[in-house]
Scaffold this active site. Structure first.
Site, mmCIF file in Angstrom:
data_model
loop_
_atom_site.group_PDB
_atom_site.id
_atom_site.type_symbol
_atom_site.label_atom_id
_atom_site.label_comp_id
_atom_site.label_asym_id
_atom_site.label_seq_id
_atom_site.Cartn_x
_atom_site.Cartn_y
_atom_site.Cartn_z
ATOM 1 N N ASN A 150 0.807 -1.230 0.000
ATOM 2 C CA ASN A 150 0.000 0.000 0.000
ATOM 3 C C ASN A 150 0.839 1.280 0.000
ATOM 4 O O ASN A 150 0.474 2.265 -0.629
ATOM 5 C CB ASN A 150 -1.002 -0.007 1.155
ATOM 6 C CG ASN A 150 -0.331 -0.070 2.500
ATOM 7 O OD1 ASN A 150 0.692 -0.745 2.671
ATOM 8 N ND2 ASN A 150 -0.874 0.619 3.461
ATOM 9 N N GLU A 248 3.472 -5.665 12.218
ATOM 10 C CA GLU A 248 2.561 -4.522 12.038
ATOM 11 C C GLU A 248 1.450 -4.998 11.114
ATOM 12 O O GLU A 248 1.690 -5.233 9.928
ATOM 13 C CB GLU A 248 3.303 -3.337 11.414
ATOM 14 C CG GLU A 248 4.489 -2.833 12.221
ATOM 15 C CD GLU A 248 4.106 -2.257 13.573
ATOM 16 O OE1 GLU A 248 2.946 -1.840 13.723
ATOM 17 O OE2 GLU A 248 4.964 -2.246 14.463
ATOM 18 N N CYS A 282 -3.246 1.390 6.270
ATOM 19 C CA CYS A 282 -3.655 0.656 7.469
ATOM 20 C C CYS A 282 -4.240 1.591 8.520
ATOM 21 O O CYS A 282 -4.956 1.158 9.409
ATOM 22 C CB CYS A 282 -2.462 -0.100 8.039
ATOM 23 S SG CYS A 282 -1.065 0.993 8.334
ATOM 24 N N GLU A 461 7.358 0.010 16.040
ATOM 25 C CA GLU A 461 8.412 0.559 15.195
ATOM 26 C C GLU A 461 8.585 2.033 15.578
ATOM 27 O O GLU A 461 7.922 2.535 16.468
ATOM 28 C CB GLU A 461 8.021 0.436 13.721
ATOM 29 C CG GLU A 461 7.859 -1.009 13.272
ATOM 30 C CD GLU A 461 7.588 -1.135 11.781
ATOM 31 O OE1 GLU A 461 6.658 -0.481 11.281
ATOM 32 O OE2 GLU A 461 8.317 -1.902 11.122
#
Ligand code: NAD
Length: 480
Positions: A150, A248, A282, A461
């Site tokens: 994405n 993630e 996301c 992260e």
């Protein structure tokens, strides 16, 4: 036809077993390049190159590693236009978005971690006057980075930058749907003086080359961004091998709009939060909860704002919504619109595929779609759609909206819109979410921890969290 080859040991290679995958431009539906269909044999070559490069790379001073990573950042900046065009052709996103968000963020990712390693410190603990502890942090060795389609170069660099900055060598895999910018990055790394084997990029399918990275015994850690189901598969393989894992994963993010806001302003931002990048982020807010007092006015304002996202040729100036990443994903998104109708929903705008004319006649476009009348517990509001589809749900009080907002298996990001500081704090504290934005969305400071709770992921992260993930601490205790 351009061949998207592997970048191993500082050079481009065809895949060992010789397979190739068609690469389709989603805006035109046309095959425009071939992707190396790599296998475990290519991963073996990449791991060998990475292992050979590790002793020298990890022994460099932080300052020298920083200089090389800064040169990569400058190299990306110098190729901004080419990379943005490549990203748009590969992914379907508007060229303007790739130019203003994706590639600038890749530049920043490299520069951020290049400079962060110049400013970190480790801990020391004095137990008593005779005993002193200090902590060292060492790179892990060869690490694996696997990224989704994405935000291709944006998320690829978000992983490799901290891994390399911390002194690891890397075997990385971009998505097979968007391999192009990672492929182009190889040459930029060579030109920037990155020693051969420090970064190796293998292309191909997740179940083939991605799985081979996860399974490889010499790869010490896996940093993965992608779907929750894939994350579970990776965890099943990696956990018994005691690999470090950063996952993630997906989201089903709530947007909460209280009745004390300026409707027009917030509707504009809520539309952006739902439909930027075709809703394929996301962090997009796809469940929009609106307090009942302003529900009708907000719904009308939102429908007006969504008109700005009418799909168009991604390369045309002014296009704010491009094509979905591929045909299969377009059909998945359309199937959720059908499901919403079956679940009793009313489509307020959009609701179907869009056929453009000219060059994009066979592209995979879906109109931005807003649905009301589906409750918070139905499948459309529970499952990640990851496309230009959002739902509107009215609420009365805070407890009610928090129960609905928290009522999915996910917990990645949320946005809250209110002029009450107290309400903002109370809501933010009670949201089950790794990130809460108040009166803003996608506002990212790269020093902050980034990640999700529940099925949205494990680990964080960003900033120091990423450097911690990519290093192993050691306590050295001295008695004098
Ligand atoms: P995906 O899980 O299908 O693929 C992600 C990557 O994993 C790709 O490179 C793929 O080739 C690889 N892969 C697939 N199967 C594998 C396997 N068995 N072993 C190893 N690697 C494998 O996800 P996607 O469709 O590319 O991306 C969309 C998903 O990513 C959405 O769910 C979205 O929410 C999520 N996402 C999350 C974040 C976040 O930061 N939390 C960011 C972006 C996207």
């Amino acid at each position: 036809m351009l061949h998207i080859r592997n970048y191993i040991g500082g050079q481009y290679h065809d895949p060992v077993e010789g397979g190739w995958i068609d690469n389709v431009n989603p805006a035109t539906g046309e095959v425009y390049s071939s992707i190396a269909r790599s296998t475990a044999a290519d991963v073996e070559l990449a791991v060998t190159a990475a292992r050979e490069a590790f002793p020298a790379w990890s022994a460099l001073t932080a300052k020298r590693r920083s200089e090389i990573l800064m040169a990569i950042s400058r190299g990306i900046a110098a190729h901004l236009d080419d990379l943005a065009l490549a990203e748009s052709n590969d992914q379907g996103k508007p060229l303007s978005l790739a130019k203003s968000v994706d590639i600038p963020r890749a530049i920043d990712n490299m520069a951020f971690f290049a400079t962060e390693i110049l400013h970190t410190h480790t801990e020391a603990y004095q137990t008593d006057q005779h005993v002193m502890n200090y902590v060292t942090r060492s790179p892990l060795g060869v690490v694996g980075c696997i990224s989704p389609w994405n935000l291709p170069l944006y998320l690829f660099t978000w992983k490799i930058a901290p891994a390399l900055a911390a002194g690891n060598t890397v075997v990385a895999k971009p998505s097979e749907l968007t391999p192009m910018t990672a492929f182009l990055l190889g040459q930029i790394c060579t030109d920037a003086g990155l020693p051969p084997g420090v970064l190796n990029i293998v292309q191909g399918y997740g179940a083939e080359v991605g799985a081979a990275i996860v399974e490889h015994p010499m790869i010490k850690a896996i940093s993965f961004t992608g779907g929750t189901a894939t994350g579970a598969t990776i965890a099943r393989t990696a956990a018994p091998m005691f690999k470090k894992l950063s996952l993630e994963l997906g989201g089903k993010n709530p947007t909460i709009v209280y009745d004390d806001v300026e409707v027009g302003y917030v509707a504009r931002h809520v539309a952006r939060a739902a439909f930027t990048n075709q809703g394929e982020i996301c962090l997009c807010g796809s469940r929009i909860f609106v307090q009942r007092g302003i529900y009708d006015a907000f719904r009308d304002a939102l429908v007006r704002e969504i008109a700005a996202f009418t799909p168009g040729d991604p390369l045309a100036e002014g296009t704010r919504m491009g094509a979905l990443v591929n045909e299969a994903h377009m059909h998945k998104v359309l199937s959720y619109i059908t499901l919403a109708r079956e679940e009793g929903g009313t489509v307020l705008c959009g609701g179907s595929r869009v056929h453009l004319e000219g060059r994009c006649a066979n592209g995979f476009f879906v109109a931005p779609t807003l649905i009301e009348g589906v409750d918070a517990w139905c499948r459309v509001n529970q499952e990640e759609i990851f496309g230009p589809v959002a739902t509107l749900i009215p609420f009365d009080g805070e407890d009610e909206v928090l129960a609905m907002a928290n009522g999915t298996p996910y917990g990645l990001a949320a946005s809250v819109w209110t002029n009450s500081l107290q309400r903002a704090h109370r809501t933010a504290n009670r949201l089950e979410s790794g990130i809460v934005w108040v009166n803003t969305w996608l506002n990212r400071d790269l020093r902050t921890p980034f990640g999700g709770v529940k099925q949205s992921g494990v680990g964080r992260e960003g900033g120091i969290e990423a450097l911690r993930f990519f290093t192993e601490p050691k306590n050295i205790c001295i008695q004098v």
